[in-house]
Design a protein around this motif. Sequence first.
Motif, short mmCIF file in Angstrom:
data_model
loop_
_atom_site.label_atom_id
_atom_site.label_comp_id
_atom_site.label_asym_id
_atom_site.label_seq_id
_atom_site.Cartn_x
_atom_site.Cartn_y
_atom_site.Cartn_z
N ALA A 223 0.84 -1.19 0.00
CA ALA A 223 0.00 0.00 0.00
C ALA A 223 0.88 1.24 0.00
O ALA A 223 1.83 1.35 0.77
N LEU A 224 0.58 2.21 -0.87
CA LEU A 224 1.41 3.41 -0.99
C LEU A 224 1.52 4.15 0.33
O LEU A 224 2.59 4.63 0.68
N TYR A 228 7.82 2.71 2.16
CA TYR A 228 9.01 3.51 2.46
C TYR A 228 10.24 2.86 1.82
O TYR A 228 10.25 1.66 1.53
N VAL A 229 11.26 3.65 1.63
CA VAL A 229 12.57 3.10 1.29
C VAL A 229 13.42 3.18 2.55
O VAL A 229 13.35 4.16 3.31
N VAL A 254 13.60 -5.75 -2.69
CA VAL A 254 12.33 -6.32 -2.22
C VAL A 254 11.68 -5.37 -1.23
O VAL A 254 12.34 -4.47 -0.68
N PHE A 255 10.37 -5.59 -1.01
CA PHE A 255 9.68 -4.91 0.10
C PHE A 255 9.59 -5.89 1.25
O PHE A 255 9.23 -7.06 1.07
N VAL A 256 9.93 -5.41 2.44
CA VAL A 256 9.82 -6.21 3.66
C VAL A 256 8.73 -5.59 4.53
O VAL A 256 8.79 -4.39 4.84
N LYS A 257 7.75 -6.41 4.90
CA LYS A 257 6.68 -5.92 5.76
C LYS A 257 7.06 -6.15 7.21
O LYS A 257 7.33 -7.28 7.63
N VAL A 258 7.11 -5.05 7.96
CA VAL A 258 7.46 -5.16 9.37
C VAL A 258 6.72 -4.06 10.12
O VAL A 258 6.73 -2.89 9.71
N GLY A 259 5.98 -4.44 11.18
CA GLY A 259 5.27 -3.45 11.99
C GLY A 259 4.25 -2.65 11.23
O GLY A 259 4.05 -1.46 11.51
N GLY A 260 3.64 -3.22 10.22
CA GLY A 260 2.59 -2.52 9.47
C GLY A 260 3.13 -1.64 8.36
O GLY A 260 2.33 -0.99 7.66
N ARG A 261 4.46 -1.59 8.19
CA ARG A 261 5.03 -0.78 7.11
C ARG A 261 5.74 -1.68 6.11
O ARG A 261 6.21 -2.77 6.45
N TYR A 282 9.17 -10.61 10.43
CA TYR A 282 9.02 -9.76 9.25
C TYR A 282 8.67 -10.67 8.08
O TYR A 282 8.89 -11.89 8.13
N ASP A 283 8.12 -10.09 7.04
CA ASP A 283 7.75 -10.86 5.85
C ASP A 283 8.26 -10.16 4.61
O ASP A 283 8.09 -8.93 4.45
#
Length: 945
Positions: A223-224, A228-229, A254-261, A282-283
Amino acid sequence: MNLPKTDFSMRANLAQNEPKRLQWWDEIDIYHKVLDKNRDNTPFVLHDGPPYANGPIHIGHAFNKTLKDIVNKVHAQRGYYTPYIPGWDCHGQPIEHEVEKKIGTEKMNELPQATIRRMCREWAEKFVDIQRNGFKRLGVNADWDHPYLTFQHSYESANVEAFKQMYLDGAVYRGHKPIHWCTHCHTALAEAEIEYGDEVSPSIYVTFKLNKVPAAFAKAGVALEDAYVLIWTTTPWTLPANTAVCLGPDFDYVFVKVGGRYLLFAQEMVETVAEVAGWDSYDVVSVDGEPLTMKGSELTDITYETPIMHEVEGRFIYGDHVTLDSGTGAVHTAPGHGIDDYKVAEKFGVKMIMPVDDDGKLMEYVPYFGGMGTDEANPHIIEWLDEHGMLVAHVDIHHSYPHCWRCHQPVIFRATDQWFVSMDKTGLRDKALDAIHNKVRWIPEWGQNRIGAMVEERPDWCISRQRNWGVPIPVFKCAKCGETIATEATFDAVIDLFNNEGADAWFTKKPSEYLPEETCCPKCGAHGDDILPEKDILDVWWESGVSNIGVLRHRMEADRLTWPADMYLEGSDQHRGWFQSSLLCGIGTYGAAPYKSVFCCGFTVDENGEKMSKSKGNGIDPNEVCNKYGADVLRLWVASCDYSVDVSVGENILNRTSDAYRRFRNTYRFILGNLSDFDDRTDAVRDFDDLLPADQWALVRLARLLDEVDENYDKYLFHRVYRAVYDYIVGDLSAVYMDELKDRLYSEAPNSHARRSAQTVLFDILEVLVRVMVPILSFTTEEVWQHYPEAMRTREGREISVQLAGWPTKEGFVPALPADADAVAARFDAVLAAREAVTKALEEARTAGVIGKSQEAEVAVAAPADALEALNSFDADFYREFFIVADATFTAAEGDEYAVTVTKTALDRCPRCWNHRALGGNVNHPDVCERCGDALDAIGFSVEE
């Protein structure tokens, strides 16, 4: 007995006697006498690199100048014309810094520029004299009364000559780009003015909010509003200047999902970052179980919100300088604060902002942190990032960081308006590399790759400095429109000004007083007093780099110098300093390297291998060394060092060198004493075949030594010269030849053939050992020269100084060597092997109480069969003398080893020579051996007397 006679003292007293020798050399003007002797011969020009005139000499100075003196004296002894013009670097920050320390920064800032320049000149002049006296005390030959100083008028004009040529060719330009900036000294610094030291810096991981998410990631659920970078930096204070994030073009992101970001960074760094950040879970955003990735080069349409200067929109770009050694693979990019950042931003057209002033403080317009110094701002920025949820991790790291070479404070990278030399616009880099790899000899050879790599990678050369004391950038500015005014006519006018009045006139005269009347701004036509001089001064490395023009070319006719020089010789740090600046100035001005060869030496360190410094108290004062040991001991230490690496010095090393010096001195004294009644014109044995066998061997061995010395001097391997001569003195001379000679020299009749044979070879040995050691033991060899036997010392036409004596050659031996000299040496290999076995057996017999002195022994030698022919070619008298025994016999051994049996002789001891021989062979002297009886007859001694 013929006991040695010489006034050459066993005690050197170098500290007391060397100054007297210096005074005598000065009285006879030895430097010019050597030049006059070789004036019509091939020149060899070693161009002196200028030390800074800002303190007394240290041991590194002494090491450097002594190496140069050895090089020059080797060539002078061999007949080369060797002008040597010493020089000093008298401008720039090092001296201005010392003046500032003396009077204080506050007072310095209040003084007019003319006063500061006068004080700097006086400081430089003071230490030129101090250093000159220190170098002269070392016995260094130079034109000390006519050195080159970088504030001399003709030298200052050389800067303009080089600048003019390179500017008109298009190599010199003014640009706004990041350079090393010292906030304490308020000046730009070149790479050669940087030293590196350990610092603790904050390593932070920070999120920047994305303004766009690639479609593939959006489709996968990124989600935009939560995208974040994740960047990494060790300079939080540069974040206000951020305008881009740089990625590796071929790295997977890659994008890493951690703590809702969702955080975008390099796939390879995920586990490392997770560990540093302490993420429990993290995912990685995936599709069908596989991580979704995009290459860095595919992400250039992404923009983001810059962290502090929010009105600036940041861009994604990519560059090959990005690595995965540390961080996140997403590099915070501030084009005004790093050369890599600058280059990649220029490539992509990214904006540069510079929110840091000359004092290293953030501009007042910077939100939250304006007015703070860079170090002060760091913790505040980190705290602010944390409060705003942008800080992911913070770890302090220890790393190597650039410092100013003068004040030793950390520097910053900062974009400013400076003058640069382009490395590529006119092909300067390629021409320099061609010279490095194809035109110049590097000593040692590894110097070629070292300087080659530096030139290959170096950025454009920043040549402007914001200081008071130096040569100004020789261009003008229009007061009305700011246009640069620099033409061939203005350059020529400045050259005339500097030649006549010096660079000080730049700061005291109006340009309208010396520029051509027609000089005007090419853009707006302004002229007269609207033409203003540039305020910046030239980099001191530029100044020293143009010495090939200011000295080699400007003094070419007066001093018979050559361009290019035959050699430059300095420490290994000058591959990025003077060697390189000289190369660039020479090629940029005259199209070729200003040197044919470059001799590089290591640094001086203490006995533990640590760098010398005042704070450690481990420095060595050359003047103290001279006062305690003598300059010749210091010179011998220099010659003994393998200069290709760092060299150690300290009391233990100097004590050992002093012991080695005594070996040389005692050898000279022994030879001089035993030649007191010898005149080579009347007493020498002229035919090699008439020499006794031991003397034949000694002469052949001397020839081998001379070959070895010549070869290693040619290669500039002075430590091998030292080792060859030292081993020869300790081994062949002291342990073998001189030991064997003593009986002949002392006991034979003065004019006997046996004694004259020995003296002939001793004379040749003296001539070689004195002349080849002149470059190293300059004081002692002069002392030996003045103590030659009277018949030689007083003859007509003899050179007044050993420095005028020339180089020894095998062709000059008395007598001449035969064509089969190698066969003589080969025959003696067996004799020396037998002697070694005999010496060992005699020592064992002495320990066991079988004999006392070796003269009491009779030895039976069982020798390998293949050695017997050579051994049997000498008679028994030869072995009695060479082995120093009563008798020696040889038989064949069963194997390949020598076996020696020692028995005590029944022969009586001769009371004159102390050898055990049959007594009474001479009827006039029945109580001594026949040889001694004949000697007594020859000298007219009778028992009745």
